[in-house]
Design a protein around this motif. Structure first.
Motif, mmCIF file in Angstrom:
data_model
loop_
_atom_site.group_PDB
_atom_site.id
_atom_site.type_symbol
_atom_site.label_atom_id
_atom_site.label_comp_id
_atom_site.label_asym_id
_atom_site.label_seq_id
_atom_site.Cartn_x
_atom_site.Cartn_y
_atom_site.Cartn_z
ATOM 1 N N LYS A 43 -12.563 -9.345 -11.032
ATOM 2 C CA LYS A 43 -11.600 -8.405 -11.623
ATOM 3 C C LYS A 43 -10.544 -9.094 -12.480
ATOM 4 O O LYS A 43 -9.948 -8.485 -13.360
ATOM 5 N N SER A 53 -3.723 -19.882 -3.675
ATOM 6 C CA SER A 53 -3.706 -20.582 -2.388
ATOM 7 C C SER A 53 -2.630 -21.640 -2.467
ATOM 8 O O SER A 53 -2.137 -21.925 -3.552
ATOM 9 N N MET A 137 -14.152 -7.614 -14.832
ATOM 10 C CA MET A 137 -15.020 -6.528 -14.345
ATOM 11 C C MET A 137 -14.644 -6.195 -12.898
ATOM 12 O O MET A 137 -15.070 -6.872 -11.961
ATOM 13 N N SER A 138 -13.838 -5.151 -12.752
ATOM 14 C CA SER A 138 -13.477 -4.690 -11.408
ATOM 15 C C SER A 138 -14.628 -3.899 -10.824
ATOM 16 O O SER A 138 -15.179 -3.022 -11.495
ATOM 17 N N SER A 184 -17.350 -10.755 -1.678
ATOM 18 C CA SER A 184 -16.491 -11.926 -1.486
ATOM 19 C C SER A 184 -15.182 -11.647 -2.213
ATOM 20 O O SER A 184 -14.805 -12.359 -3.127
ATOM 21 N N SER A 190 -11.135 -4.210 -1.153
ATOM 22 C CA SER A 190 -11.168 -2.744 -1.124
ATOM 23 C C SER A 190 -12.575 -2.220 -0.845
ATOM 24 O O SER A 190 -12.741 -1.256 -0.088
ATOM 25 N N PHE A 247 5.442 -24.018 3.285
ATOM 26 C CA PHE A 247 4.715 -25.234 2.899
ATOM 27 C C PHE A 247 5.290 -25.766 1.587
ATOM 28 O O PHE A 247 5.706 -24.995 0.715
ATOM 29 N N ILE A 303 -2.727 -13.215 3.592
ATOM 30 C CA ILE A 303 -3.607 -14.250 4.156
ATOM 31 C C ILE A 303 -4.138 -13.707 5.487
ATOM 32 O O ILE A 303 -3.388 -13.082 6.233
ATOM 33 N N GLY A 323 -16.386 -15.128 3.296
ATOM 34 C CA GLY A 323 -15.038 -15.700 3.186
ATOM 35 C C GLY A 323 -13.982 -14.819 3.812
ATOM 36 O O GLY A 323 -14.144 -14.268 4.905
ATOM 37 N N VAL A 537 -9.036 -1.014 -6.843
ATOM 38 C CA VAL A 537 -8.968 -1.901 -8.009
ATOM 39 C C VAL A 537 -8.494 -1.133 -9.248
ATOM 40 O O VAL A 537 -8.946 -0.020 -9.487
HETATM 41 C C1 LIG Z 1 -0.038 -18.339 0.322
HETATM 42 C C2 LIG Z 1 -1.385 -18.822 0.764
HETATM 43 C C3 LIG Z 1 -1.584 -20.162 1.006
HETATM 44 C C4 LIG Z 1 -2.837 -20.629 1.388
HETATM 45 N N1 LIG Z 1 -2.991 -21.971 1.543
HETATM 46 C C5 LIG Z 1 -4.209 -22.463 1.772
HETATM 47 C C6 LIG Z 1 -4.421 -23.858 1.788
HETATM 48 O O1 LIG Z 1 -3.499 -24.647 1.582
HETATM 49 N N2 LIG Z 1 -5.676 -24.300 2.028
HETATM 50 C C7 LIG Z 1 -6.724 -23.456 2.243
HETATM 51 O O2 LIG Z 1 -7.853 -23.927 2.446
HETATM 52 N N3 LIG Z 1 -6.548 -22.122 2.266
HETATM 53 C C8 LIG Z 1 -5.320 -21.599 2.011
HETATM 54 N N4 LIG Z 1 -5.143 -20.247 1.968
HETATM 55 C C9 LIG Z 1 -6.271 -19.353 2.320
HETATM 56 C C10 LIG Z 1 -7.241 -19.202 1.140
HETATM 57 O O3 LIG Z 1 -6.530 -18.733 0.028
HETATM 58 C C11 LIG Z 1 -8.370 -18.222 1.486
HETATM 59 O O4 LIG Z 1 -8.974 -18.596 2.675
HETATM 60 C C12 LIG Z 1 -9.406 -18.200 0.348
HETATM 61 O O5 LIG Z 1 -8.800 -17.790 -0.853
HETATM 62 C C13 LIG Z 1 -10.575 -17.294 0.670
HETATM 63 O O6 LIG Z 1 -11.500 -17.366 -0.388
HETATM 64 P P1 LIG Z 1 -12.361 -16.093 -0.808
HETATM 65 O O7 LIG Z 1 -13.312 -16.566 -1.839
HETATM 66 O O8 LIG Z 1 -12.879 -15.424 0.390
HETATM 67 O O9 LIG Z 1 -11.324 -15.074 -1.469
HETATM 68 P P2 LIG Z 1 -10.326 -15.226 -2.706
HETATM 69 O O10 LIG Z 1 -9.985 -16.642 -2.939
HETATM 70 O O11 LIG Z 1 -9.226 -14.271 -2.464
HETATM 71 O O12 LIG Z 1 -11.180 -14.730 -3.953
HETATM 72 C C14 LIG Z 1 -11.577 -13.391 -4.087
HETATM 73 C C15 LIG Z 1 -11.847 -13.093 -5.550
HETATM 74 O O13 LIG Z 1 -12.456 -11.809 -5.640
HETATM 75 C C16 LIG Z 1 -11.838 -11.048 -6.664
HETATM 76 N N5 LIG Z 1 -12.010 -9.629 -6.313
HETATM 77 C C17 LIG Z 1 -11.517 -9.007 -5.223
HETATM 78 N N6 LIG Z 1 -11.929 -7.723 -5.187
HETATM 79 C C18 LIG Z 1 -12.693 -7.531 -6.277
HETATM 80 C C19 LIG Z 1 -13.400 -6.387 -6.787
HETATM 81 N N7 LIG Z 1 -13.450 -5.228 -6.105
HETATM 82 N N8 LIG Z 1 -14.044 -6.529 -7.973
HETATM 83 C C20 LIG Z 1 -14.066 -7.728 -8.634
HETATM 84 N N9 LIG Z 1 -13.414 -8.827 -8.189
HETATM 85 C C21 LIG Z 1 -12.746 -8.734 -7.013
HETATM 86 C C22 LIG Z 1 -10.409 -11.541 -6.666
HETATM 87 O O14 LIG Z 1 -9.773 -11.274 -7.896
HETATM 88 C C23 LIG Z 1 -10.575 -13.038 -6.390
HETATM 89 O O15 LIG Z 1 -10.753 -13.766 -7.584
HETATM 90 C C24 LIG Z 1 -3.899 -19.728 1.587
HETATM 91 C C25 LIG Z 1 -3.700 -18.367 1.372
HETATM 92 C C26 LIG Z 1 -2.453 -17.917 0.935
HETATM 93 C C27 LIG Z 1 -2.267 -16.462 0.669
#
Ligand SMILES: Cc1cc2nc3c(=O)[nH]c(=O)nc-3n(C[C@H](O)[C@H](O)[C@H](O)COP(=O)(O)OP(=O)(O)OC[C@H]3O[C@@H](n4cnc5c(N)ncnc54)[C@H](O)[C@@H]3O)c2cc1C
Length: 549
Positions: A43, A53, A137-138, A184, A190, A247, A303, A323, A537
């Protein structure tokens, strides 16, 4: 045929979200079979635009996925050089020595990274392997088959009028169909939420728990910069009002990530997480570091904190959750990226084997088994009692009993079994009349900033003519229930100032949703005590544009 008929495109695997989980899945699928058709839909206006992160990255996920990541130029350039942990009082600090901490808390071998840049690099690796990646692309709807299985998603619907009707340049989007769909979307996705509800995937599990993470990037005086340094704090300013902490990570180019997490199970609805973060920067330890520097970016994201006992079932016919759509953050380590990558790899391997066997649209049970019993399950199981101990007995108990429990779990047993979380974060919210309001100092414009000024540093943008992507199940609830009973907490828990209570021309209370400010953190969907706000979205490409987060 209707003027707005959607075209459909067929793939082997359709992946929603270009975060570490989705991109790892895409890369692994193409490593296993270059002929598989794999698409990733994101999106954000570009890969990385919505990634927020800390981040200290444990490279174990990347090691498993792309063992030669160093030779391929992965942007992991800042190894952690020192690691300190402080308990803060209003003016003082107490360093907690590293030696009593269980080995899993050690950051040796980890890297301070921009996860946005890591994702941009991963997208390049995926594209080299032939993955199709479509940013902007949402994915707004799930496509179900007649048998009830998940067949695909709708993505790329653009140009609705504010009332939801098709506008002049309306594009109905496309159906992207796959033998398997991977969600993911990260925390509180959502579509993931819809799938969890539809297939009752949380049945028998503890409620998912969350924190709100807010983060600024600062450029500081080079004399104070210590590349590779990692500091965590707990205690002031939250005290007993809420769990959480900060942090401070020194990356390269004199930049520092300054972040603050507030656990969303706080009871006092007067709490204002954003202002707690701003106040934190006035602690002498932080003030000394930041004074003379400048804040160059701001963002916020929820988080997941429920951990091992809150992970829903992660497969249903035709679909797998990856994830943080499942919630794979190791809370005491504040790390989830490594598990997101490992989950992507595991889901890809299960889908590859299924497709090889001629299967489609069924449950990828091998993926779920690998997550629960493999490296991810092991990582999360050892720390499963830290969060419930903190919620029930406070910070000291979580440090002492939680620390002891992490040690015994490292040795292979636990005296506590598996503790539950009990309530959801929304249910934990107390009534305003039972708590004292909290006075926050006015931001000084140097170290601390008002919310709307800071939001401009998230570079968020939403086309104003579209319908608000934040839906109210019942439009009367904010004023009739949330304001009198909970003091209108959305005006405070939203880190982007989306929600306001104002007076209309007759002097009556009115609820306003400034959806243009939204940074896609999803806190409203999680913390609204009436569970009346639904985050959906907006059209693709809208939302924050994080540079180096
Ligand atoms: C403040 C903060 C600090 C953190 N610090 C750390 C750290 O130091 N080290 C660490 O390992 N982890 C850290 N984390 C945790 C880490 O960010 C998550 O575990 C990680 O981002 C999970 O990855 P993911 O791919 O599941 O999701 P995300 O990284 O959230 O990626 C999801 C992606 O999907 C997209 N998306 C969502 N819904 C849709 C949709 N319907 N259509 C199209 N696209 C969509 C989003 O835009 C995004 O790009 C932290 C989190 C936060 C909030």
């Amino acid at each position: 045929m209707s003027e707005h008929t959607r075209e459909a495109m067929e793939y082997d695997v359709v992946i929603v979200g270009a975060g570490p989980a989705g991109l790892s899945a895409a890369i692994r699928l193409k490593q296993l079979d270059a002929d598989l058709n794999v698409v990733v839909l994101e999106k954000g206006s570009e890969v990385g635009a919505h990634i927020l992160s800390g981040a200290v990255l444990d490279p174990c996920g990347l090691d498993a996925l792309i063992p030669d990541w160093k030779a391929r130029g992965a942007p992991l350039n800042v190894p952690v050089t020192d690691d300190s942990f402080y308990m803060l009082g209003e003016a003082g600090k107490l360093r907690i020595p590293n030696f009593p901490m269980p080995p899993l808390m050690n950051n040796h071998g980890n890297y301070i990274v921009s996860m946005g840049n890591v994702c941009r690099w991963m997208a390049e690796q995926a594209e080299e392997l032939g993955v199709e990646i479509f940013p902007g692309m949402s994915c707004s709807e799930i496509v179900y088959g007649e048998d009830g299985s998940v067949k695909g998603v709708v993505a790329g619907e653009f140009g609705k009028n504010a009332d939801g009707t098709p506008g002049a340049g309306y594009e109905p989007g496309m159906e992207l169909l796959g033998k398997y769909v991977f969600l993911s979307e990260g925390v509180r996705g959502s579509l993931s939420k819809e799938v969890i509800e539809k297939f009752d995937l949380s049945k028998g599990k503890e409620p998912q728990k969350f924190g709100l993470g807010m983060k600024e990037i600062w450029e500081i005086d080079p004399a104070k910069h210590k590349q590779g340094s990692v500091t965590h704090t707990m205690g002031w300013p939250l005290g007993s009002n809420a769990g959480g902490g900060s942090f401070i990570y020194h990356l390269d180019n004199n930049q520092v990530y300054v972040g603050f997490v507030v656990h969303l199970n706080y009871e006092n609805p007067h709490l204002y997480p954003y202002m707690e973060f701003q106040r934190f920067k006035h602690h002498p330890m932080v003030k000394d570091l930041l004074e003379g520097g400048k804040r160059v970016a701001y963002g916020a994201r929820a988080i997941s904190e429920g951990g091992y006992q809150s992970m829903p079932k992660m497969v249903a016919p035709g679909v797998a959750l990856l994830g943080c759509s499942v919630g794979m953050v190791n809370v005491p380590r504040i790390k989830g990226n490594h598990n997101a990558m490992l989950s992507g790899k595991a889901a890809a391997e299960a889908a590859y084997a299924a497709i090889q066997g001629g299967r489609a649209s069924d449950e990828l049970g091998d993926y779920e088994a690998e997550v629960r019993t493999g490296a991810i399950g092991e990582d999360l199981k050892k720390v499963r009692n830290v969060k419930p101990l903190w919620s029930k007995y406070g910070l000291t108990a979580s440090l002492t009993l939680g620390g002891l429990d992490m040690w015994t779990n490292t040795l292979g047993f636990s005296l506590l079994g598996t503790l539950g979380h009990g309530k959801s974060d929304a249910e934990a919210t107390g009534e305003a009349s039972k708590f004292a309001p909290i006075e926050y100092p006015k931001p000084d414009g140097k170290l601390s900033f008002d919310r709307l000024t800071n939001v401009s540093f998230a570079a968020t943008n939403h086309e104003e003519s579209q319908p608000a992507h934040l839906h109210l199940k019942d439009a009367s609830v904010p004023v009739s229930v949330n304001l009198p009973k909970y003091g209108g907490p959305s005006a405070r828990y939203c880190p982007a100032g989306v929600y306001e209570f104002v007076k209309d021309e007759t002097g009556a209370d009115k609820f306003v949703i400034n959806f243009q400010n939204c940074v896609h953190c999803k806190t409203c969907d999680i913390k609204d005590p009436s569970q009346n706000i639904v985050w959906t979205v907006p059209q693709g490409g809208d939302g924050p544009n994080y540079p180096n987060m």
